[in-house]
Write an enzyme that holds these catalytic residues in place. Structure first.
Site, PDB file in Angstrom:
ATOM      1  N   ASN A  58       0.995  -1.174   0.045  1.00  0.00           N
ATOM      2  CA  ASN A  58       0.014   0.022   0.063  1.00  0.00           C
ATOM      3  C   ASN A  58       0.981   0.988  -0.053  1.00  0.00           C
ATOM      4  OD1 ASN A  58      -2.044   1.943   0.634  1.00  0.00           O
ATOM      5  ND2 ASN A  58      -2.305   1.564   2.672  1.00  0.00           N
ATOM      6  N   TRP A  59       0.986   1.731  -1.192  1.00  0.00           N
ATOM      7  CA  TRP A  59       1.804   2.968  -1.229  1.00  0.00           C
ATOM      8  C   TRP A  59       1.507   4.217  -0.453  1.00  0.00           C
ATOM      9  CZ3 TRP A  59       3.672   2.750  -7.012  1.00  0.00           C
ATOM     10  CH2 TRP A  59       4.606   1.533  -7.253  1.00  0.00           C
ATOM     11  N   LYS A  60       0.146   4.300  -0.418  1.00  0.00           N
ATOM     12  CA  LYS A  60      -0.355   5.600   0.487  1.00  0.00           C
ATOM     13  C   LYS A  60      -0.141   6.678  -0.582  1.00  0.00           C
ATOM     14  CE  LYS A  60       0.526   3.488   4.935  1.00  0.00           C
ATOM     15  NZ  LYS A  60       0.054   3.687   6.358  1.00  0.00           N
ATOM     16  N   HIS A 113      -9.498   0.819   5.436  1.00  0.00           N
ATOM     17  CA  HIS A 113      -8.244   1.071   5.878  1.00  0.00           C
ATOM     18  C   HIS A 113      -8.483   1.902   7.049  1.00  0.00           C
ATOM     19  CE1 HIS A 113      -4.161   2.462   6.421  1.00  0.00           C
ATOM     20  NE2 HIS A 113      -3.684   1.357   5.722  1.00  0.00           N
ATOM     21  N   GLU A 125      -6.742   4.383   7.989  1.00  0.00           N
ATOM     22  CA  GLU A 125      -6.715   5.997   7.747  1.00  0.00           C
ATOM     23  C   GLU A 125      -8.086   6.569   7.089  1.00  0.00           C
ATOM     24  OE1 GLU A 125      -2.893   5.551   5.565  1.00  0.00           O
ATOM     25  OE2 GLU A 125      -1.996   5.090   7.426  1.00  0.00           O
ATOM     26  N   GLU A 168      -5.269  -5.053  10.704  1.00  0.00           N
ATOM     27  CA  GLU A 168      -4.186  -4.206  10.898  1.00  0.00           C
ATOM     28  C   GLU A 168      -4.405  -3.445  12.141  1.00  0.00           C
ATOM     29  OE1 GLU A 168      -2.460  -3.055   6.853  1.00  0.00           O
ATOM     30  OE2 GLU A 168      -4.037  -1.547   7.073  1.00  0.00           O
ATOM     31  N   GLY A 214       2.663   2.254  10.597  1.00  0.00           N
ATOM     32  CA  GLY A 214       3.351   3.322  10.587  1.00  0.00           C
ATOM     33  C   GLY A 214       4.057   3.798  11.829  1.00  0.00           C
ATOM     34  N   SER A 243       3.426  -2.477  10.322  1.00  0.00           N
ATOM     35  CA  SER A 243       5.051  -2.338  10.624  1.00  0.00           C
ATOM     36  C   SER A 243       5.562  -3.532  10.392  1.00  0.00           C
ATOM     37  CB  SER A 243       5.346  -1.792  11.984  1.00  0.00           C
ATOM     38  OG  SER A 243       4.784  -0.436  12.293  1.00  0.00           O
ATOM     39  N   GLY A 255       2.818  -1.343   4.497  1.00  0.00           N
ATOM     40  CA  GLY A 255       2.612   0.181   4.057  1.00  0.00           C
ATOM     41  C   GLY A 255       4.072   0.760   3.743  1.00  0.00           C
ATOM     42  N   GLY A 256       4.913   1.521   4.656  1.00  0.00           N
ATOM     43  CA  GLY A 256       5.965   2.175   4.486  1.00  0.00           C
ATOM     44  C   GLY A 256       7.081   1.416   3.855  1.00  0.00           C
TER      45      GLY A 256
HETATM   46  C1  PEP Z   1      -0.922   0.258   6.006  1.00  0.00           C
HETATM   47  O1  PEP Z   1      -0.687   1.210   5.542  1.00  0.00           O
HETATM   48  O2  PEP Z   1      -1.678  -0.748   5.663  1.00  0.00           O
HETATM   49  C2  PEP Z   1       0.223  -0.349   6.698  1.00  0.00           C
HETATM   50  C3  PEP Z   1       0.321  -1.448   7.309  1.00  0.00           C
HETATM   51  O3  PEP Z   1       1.390   0.555   6.904  1.00  0.00           O
HETATM   52  P1  PEP Z   1       2.863   0.075   7.727  1.00  0.00           P
HETATM   53  O4  PEP Z   1       3.377  -1.050   6.996  1.00  0.00           O
HETATM   54  O5  PEP Z   1       3.646   1.450   7.314  1.00  0.00           O
HETATM   55  O6  PEP Z   1       2.394  -0.071   9.242  1.00  0.00           O
END
Ligand code: PEP
Length: 254
Positions: free
Chosen positions: A9-11, A95, A97, A167, A173, A212, A233-234
């Site tokens: 997930n590049w956000k 998600h 966010e 999640e 994050g 993470s 994500g990151g």
């Molecule tokens: C996400 O955005 O779905 C996520 C899990 O982010 P991260 O891996 O950065 O925690």
């Protein structure tokens, strides 16, 4: 058998030139049937171009969100048929966010899930508790409420062609992932709820862990019996890191 899935997930990150480089690196993670299924979810505006770069590989393309409505006067929204039209096979819904920053409630998430499915997309339903909810001992209540809302709209059949992602909000994050045991406990709970409706569907449904995930923790998280890969994500923005996560995710499930 559940084949693992690793989704990036590049956000709201990237640019056309950054994406070209990132996809070149991510394509090296493509192990075909020998590894996990791999999905990348760039921002909407880059979907078409990234999709072209993925052509000829076994990597799939997904949207980070989808509109609950099919078409019409919904300024700024992107419909499921549009995602399909530019080559997406998946759409993330719910998600944290979107829930926290854009006020998406369980009912809207359920409608988005159904809208994606109507167009033949596979929704990836995200559920997860906040730190406060966990500390209050409400994790099960929260994730089951989020799941039940979608079951209520999409029905048991809706989960025949879907993916879930657990999640925990406190892990997204933050650099602080759930432990493999914490993840397994919630994944097993979600699968058990689904099994009450349909044991075969529950056994086939992939439940990803997100929060993470990094190369150093992916393999032990993905090795848990009810963890079928990750939503990343990151770390998905670093091609080398994402490739190493995928290498740790080749489990052919339970
Ligand atoms: C996400 O955005 O779905 C996520 C899990 O982010 P991260 O891996 O950065 O925690």
């Amino acid at each position: 058998m559940r084949r693992s899935l690793v989704a990036g997930n590049w956000k709201m990150h990237g640019s056309r030139s950054d994406n070209t480089r990132l996809v070149e690196e991510i394509l090296r993670a493509d192990q075909g049937d020998a590894g996990p299924e791999i999905l990348v979810c760039p921002p909407f505006v880059y979907l078409w171009e990234v999709g072209r770069q993925l052509r000829g590989s076994s990597l799939a393309l997904g949207g980070q969100d989808v509109c609950a409505e099919a078409a019409g006067a919904h300024t700024g929204e992107v419909s499921a048929s549009m995602l399909k039209d530019v080559g997406c096979s998946h759409a993330i819904v719910g998600h944290s966010e979107r829930r926290a920053l854009y006020g998406e409630d369980d009912q809207l998430v359920a409608r988005k899930f159904a809208a994606a499915q109507r167009e033949g997309l596979t929704p990836i339903l995200c559920v997860g508790e906040t730190l406060e909810e966990r500390e209050e001992g409400r994790t099960a209540e929260v994730v089951l409420r989020q799941l039940d809302a979608v079951l209520g709209v999409a029905g048991t059949d809706g989960f025949m062609r879907a993916v879930m992602a657990y999640e925990p909000v406190w892990a997204i994050g933050t650099g602080k992932n759930a432990t493999p045991d914490q993840a397994q406990e919630v994944h097993a709970l979600l699968r058990a709820r689904l099994a009450e409706k349909d044991a075969t569907m529950a056994a086939c449904l992939r439940i990803l862990y997100g929060g993470s995930v990094k190369a150093v923790n992916a393999a032990e998280l993905f090795a848990m019996p009810d963890v079928d890969g990750g939503l990343v994500g990151g770390a998905s923005l670093n091609g080398e890191e994402f490739r190493r996560i995928c290498e740790g995710g080749g489990k052919q499930g339970a």
